[in-house]
Design a protein around this motif. Sequence first.
Motif, PDB file in Angstrom:
ATOM      1  N   ILE A 304       0.840  -1.203   0.000  1.00 37.14           N
ATOM      2  CA  ILE A 304       0.000   0.000   0.000  1.00 37.14           C
ATOM      3  C   ILE A 304       0.873   1.251   0.000  1.00 37.14           C
ATOM      4  O   ILE A 304       0.541   2.259  -0.635  1.00 37.14           O
ATOM      5  CB  ILE A 304      -0.969  -0.034   1.191  1.00 37.14           C
ATOM      6  CG1 ILE A 304      -1.975  -1.179   0.993  1.00 37.14           C
ATOM      7  CG2 ILE A 304      -1.711   1.295   1.332  1.00 37.14           C
ATOM      8  CD1 ILE A 304      -2.851  -1.457   2.181  1.00 37.14           C
ATOM      9  N   ARG A 305       2.001   1.183   0.675  1.00 42.51           N
ATOM     10  CA  ARG A 305       2.930   2.317   0.617  1.00 42.51           C
ATOM     11  C   ARG A 305       3.497   2.484  -0.787  1.00 42.51           C
ATOM     12  O   ARG A 305       3.724   3.615  -1.250  1.00 42.51           O
ATOM     13  CB  ARG A 305       4.048   2.125   1.641  1.00 42.51           C
ATOM     14  CG  ARG A 305       3.575   2.387   3.072  1.00 42.51           C
ATOM     15  CD  ARG A 305       4.619   2.052   4.104  1.00 42.51           C
ATOM     16  NE  ARG A 305       4.149   2.436   5.451  1.00 42.51           N
ATOM     17  CZ  ARG A 305       4.644   1.967   6.584  1.00 42.51           C
ATOM     18  NH1 ARG A 305       5.640   1.077   6.555  1.00 42.51           N
ATOM     19  NH2 ARG A 305       4.146   2.361   7.744  1.00 42.51           N
ATOM     20  N   GLU A 306       3.706   1.392  -1.499  1.00 46.27           N
ATOM     21  CA  GLU A 306       4.144   1.482  -2.897  1.00 46.27           C
ATOM     22  C   GLU A 306       3.061   2.145  -3.743  1.00 46.27           C
ATOM     23  O   GLU A 306       3.356   2.978  -4.609  1.00 46.27           O
ATOM     24  CB  GLU A 306       4.474   0.099  -3.445  1.00 46.27           C
ATOM     25  CG  GLU A 306       5.766  -0.513  -2.920  1.00 46.27           C
ATOM     26  CD  GLU A 306       6.039  -1.869  -3.564  1.00 46.27           C
ATOM     27  OE1 GLU A 306       5.966  -1.959  -4.809  1.00 46.27           O
ATOM     28  OE2 GLU A 306       6.306  -2.830  -2.828  1.00 46.27           O
ATOM     29  N   LEU A 307       1.809   1.760  -3.516  1.00 49.58           N
ATOM     30  CA  LEU A 307       0.711   2.389  -4.254  1.00 49.58           C
ATOM     31  C   LEU A 307       0.684   3.888  -4.004  1.00 49.58           C
ATOM     32  O   LEU A 307       0.490   4.691  -4.929  1.00 49.58           O
ATOM     33  CB  LEU A 307      -0.627   1.766  -3.831  1.00 49.58           C
ATOM     34  CG  LEU A 307      -0.870   0.299  -4.195  1.00 49.58           C
ATOM     35  CD1 LEU A 307      -2.149  -0.209  -3.528  1.00 49.58           C
ATOM     36  CD2 LEU A 307      -0.973   0.125  -5.716  1.00 49.58           C
ATOM     37  N   ASP A 327       1.274   7.534   4.790  1.00 52.72           N
ATOM     38  CA  ASP A 327       0.324   6.502   5.225  1.00 52.72           C
ATOM     39  C   ASP A 327      -1.126   6.962   5.253  1.00 52.72           C
ATOM     40  O   ASP A 327      -1.971   6.301   5.854  1.00 52.72           O
ATOM     41  CB  ASP A 327       0.708   5.927   6.595  1.00 52.72           C
ATOM     42  CG  ASP A 327       1.903   5.000   6.524  1.00 52.72           C
ATOM     43  OD1 ASP A 327       2.247   4.537   5.416  1.00 52.72           O
ATOM     44  OD2 ASP A 327       2.500   4.723   7.582  1.00 52.72           O
ATOM     45  N   GLU A 328      -1.444   8.061   4.576  1.00 52.73           N
ATOM     46  CA  GLU A 328      -2.859   8.443   4.488  1.00 52.73           C
ATOM     47  C   GLU A 328      -3.649   7.418   3.675  1.00 52.73           C
ATOM     48  O   GLU A 328      -4.794   7.099   4.026  1.00 52.73           O
ATOM     49  CB  GLU A 328      -2.988   9.832   3.864  1.00 52.73           C
ATOM     50  CG  GLU A 328      -2.457  10.952   4.738  1.00 52.73           C
ATOM     51  CD  GLU A 328      -3.328  11.201   5.961  1.00 52.73           C
ATOM     52  OE1 GLU A 328      -4.400  11.812   5.832  1.00 52.73           O
ATOM     53  OE2 GLU A 328      -2.928  10.756   7.058  1.00 52.73           O
ATOM     54  N   LEU A 329      -3.060   6.894   2.613  1.00 50.11           N
ATOM     55  CA  LEU A 329      -3.732   5.855   1.829  1.00 50.11           C
ATOM     56  C   LEU A 329      -3.924   4.597   2.665  1.00 50.11           C
ATOM     57  O   LEU A 329      -4.988   3.962   2.616  1.00 50.11           O
ATOM     58  CB  LEU A 329      -2.930   5.534   0.563  1.00 50.11           C
ATOM     59  CG  LEU A 329      -3.515   4.435  -0.333  1.00 50.11           C
ATOM     60  CD1 LEU A 329      -4.861   4.861  -0.911  1.00 50.11           C
ATOM     61  CD2 LEU A 329      -2.536   4.073  -1.460  1.00 50.11           C
ATOM     62  N   ALA A 536      -9.118   1.426  -4.343  1.00 51.96           N
ATOM     63  CA  ALA A 536      -9.650   0.108  -4.712  1.00 51.96           C
ATOM     64  C   ALA A 536      -8.556  -0.947  -4.644  1.00 51.96           C
ATOM     65  O   ALA A 536      -8.770  -2.057  -4.120  1.00 51.96           O
ATOM     66  CB  ALA A 536     -10.258   0.169  -6.113  1.00 51.96           C
ATOM     67  N   CYS A 537      -7.376  -0.620  -5.148  1.00 49.55           N
ATOM     68  CA  CYS A 537      -6.258  -1.574  -5.123  1.00 49.55           C
ATOM     69  C   CYS A 537      -5.820  -1.885  -3.695  1.00 49.55           C
ATOM     70  O   CYS A 537      -5.529  -3.037  -3.351  1.00 49.55           O
ATOM     71  CB  CYS A 537      -5.086  -1.026  -5.930  1.00 49.55           C
ATOM     72  SG  CYS A 537      -5.380  -0.975  -7.727  1.00 49.55           S
ATOM     73  N   ALA A 538      -5.776  -0.854  -2.842  1.00 52.59           N
ATOM     74  CA  ALA A 538      -5.381  -1.066  -1.451  1.00 52.59           C
ATOM     75  C   ALA A 538      -6.390  -1.964  -0.735  1.00 52.59           C
ATOM     76  O   ALA A 538      -6.017  -2.813   0.086  1.00 52.59           O
ATOM     77  CB  ALA A 538      -5.252   0.279  -0.732  1.00 52.59           C
TER      78      ALA A 538
END
Length: 625
Positions: A304-307, A327-329, A536-538
């Motif tokens: 998720i950090r990569e995203l 890390d908001e995502l 959506a990916c996360a």
Amino acid sequence: MTFTMTFTLHPKSCPLAAIRSLILQKKPNIRNMSSTTGGPRPASMVVLHRALAPAFETFCQANRGPLPLLGRGEPGKWAWPALGAVSGTRMDRPQFRKYEFGACTGSLTSLEEYSEQLKDMVTFFLGCSASLEGAWEKAGLPRRDPPGHGHVGAYKTTVPCTTVAGFCCPLVVTMRPVPKDKLERLVQASCSLMGEQGQPVHIGDPELLGIQDLSRPDYGDPVPCQPGEVPVFWPSQLTSLEAVSGYQTPLAFTSAPGSMVMTDLKDLEAPAGCLTPEGIPEVHPISQDPLHYSITSASAVQKIRELETVIAVDPGNRGIGHLLRKDELLRASLSLSHAHAVLITTGFPTHFNHEPPEETDGPPGAIALAAFLQALDKGVSVIVDRRALSLFQKLVEEAVEQGVLKTPFPILTYQGGSAEAAQAFLCDERDPKSPRFDHLVAIERAGRAADGNYYNARKMNIKHLVDPIDDLFLVAQKIPGILSTGVGDGGNELGMGKVKEAVKNHIRNGDVIACDVEADFAVIAGVSNWGGYALACALYVLNSCEVHGRYLRKAARPSHAPGEQRWTEALPSVAKEEKMLSILVQHRVRSGVSGNVGMEVDGLPFHSTHAQMIQKLLDVTTGCQ
């Protein structure tokens, strides 16, 4: 179905007749083990009629968190795990409970008088939460026991276990207060020692489990939380007592709460470093009111950090790097993963001299997120400006026709204009304790500036085209249980009030256009659609993670829920997003920067820019290189 396990007998184990007598004798080798660490593994017992054994075994396997099955006997045979000698056992304490037709009708120190009935009964051995005590030592934390040397309190929850052939009951949990700054250390230690049985099912507000008062456990004695501590809940084998009571069988026996046998099944501590990133749990806060933490694996966090890094590129050179918050995502997607009903808003009427005035950034990202939330079986609604209602109805209808969406979702409008009206919209019967939604998401939605107006990037006031949906986000901040996410790429979008000082200092015209309305999470992307795709990916990454999935299920449902294929199909793809953009173009929706009607978003061509971004996100999400 037959459960098999090899039990290694100690060299000085009792002969068969003596093992049989452990249940029947008046001084059995059973004791309160809630303070025991190390050594043989504690187990609790459930004794049922042989006819119920297959169903109960399946029930345990379907609810492995609270009911880890160590082994079972056979009717009339007493070849059980070897039970080691225990000194200092109190024999005046009841060791068993007797149940008749669901009611507890007695507490017993021996089952001697039921020896005939036991010939047609089967004994099950379940792992105990007493094994958790070793995790405190491993984490280097002092253990706090209840006053008076009682056993740690356990609580019935409103979380249902998986029902099997008449066995149904609520999950029962134990609670230990943990210092806030030691949460992750303890969780990792307990998982290292006990595997999935060591993973908590909830961290935070007990009311989220339906527990009203921690000072009044259903079993045992409470351990009060001190300032700076967080209540952490683990599944309890006392769930078995609720299962036996709920089935209402004519006769059954269980271990009394706090009483356990010591088997030769030792806790096998995993060798140092053996936990892979896929299994190492990380603990992350997602809400302060109510207090709520989530758990996922280190590998999921890394993805998720990569995203987040992928979508943070700045193709328009707007200076969005100054708005980024780490890390908001991650926190937004964790919160959405726990949500049940999500309200999404989009629509930025930047082209005020055209009809429609909307731009191509926003709706595709909103619909992509809605599609994935639908695949997770969450309630999804979208709210838009009333003047744009007909347009969005057509967009959704055509998205379903072309396979971008599986099913349509409700499209709402709001023109209330007061805090009372906003609360009435968000809550059943205006009651803040009964919110209709638990997460609000804004993706490229015009945001209210400090002067009450709405501005596009060129400082043009477009307030006459925007309904006061911002009020919903403002009121949601005061309603416990509703969180919010804003996705933006320029600082004038709804939710970007969280980074408004950075917008004023680093974004062109930021002192005028900066949105003043905050969201709990601010996801920054080079193009806002990318933020919707990344969410959506996360969510796919999180729900494909066994550590997070077990936490979501509260360890009370099967580990592999159906739907993974649906999740893959619901991910954004180059083909689906090309179709979605084509639908927008057919309705004369224009690109945000250039004003062109064509296959572009924010002046960037779809095939050479957006298609590549979508593929990069999918590569990270699904592990492709």
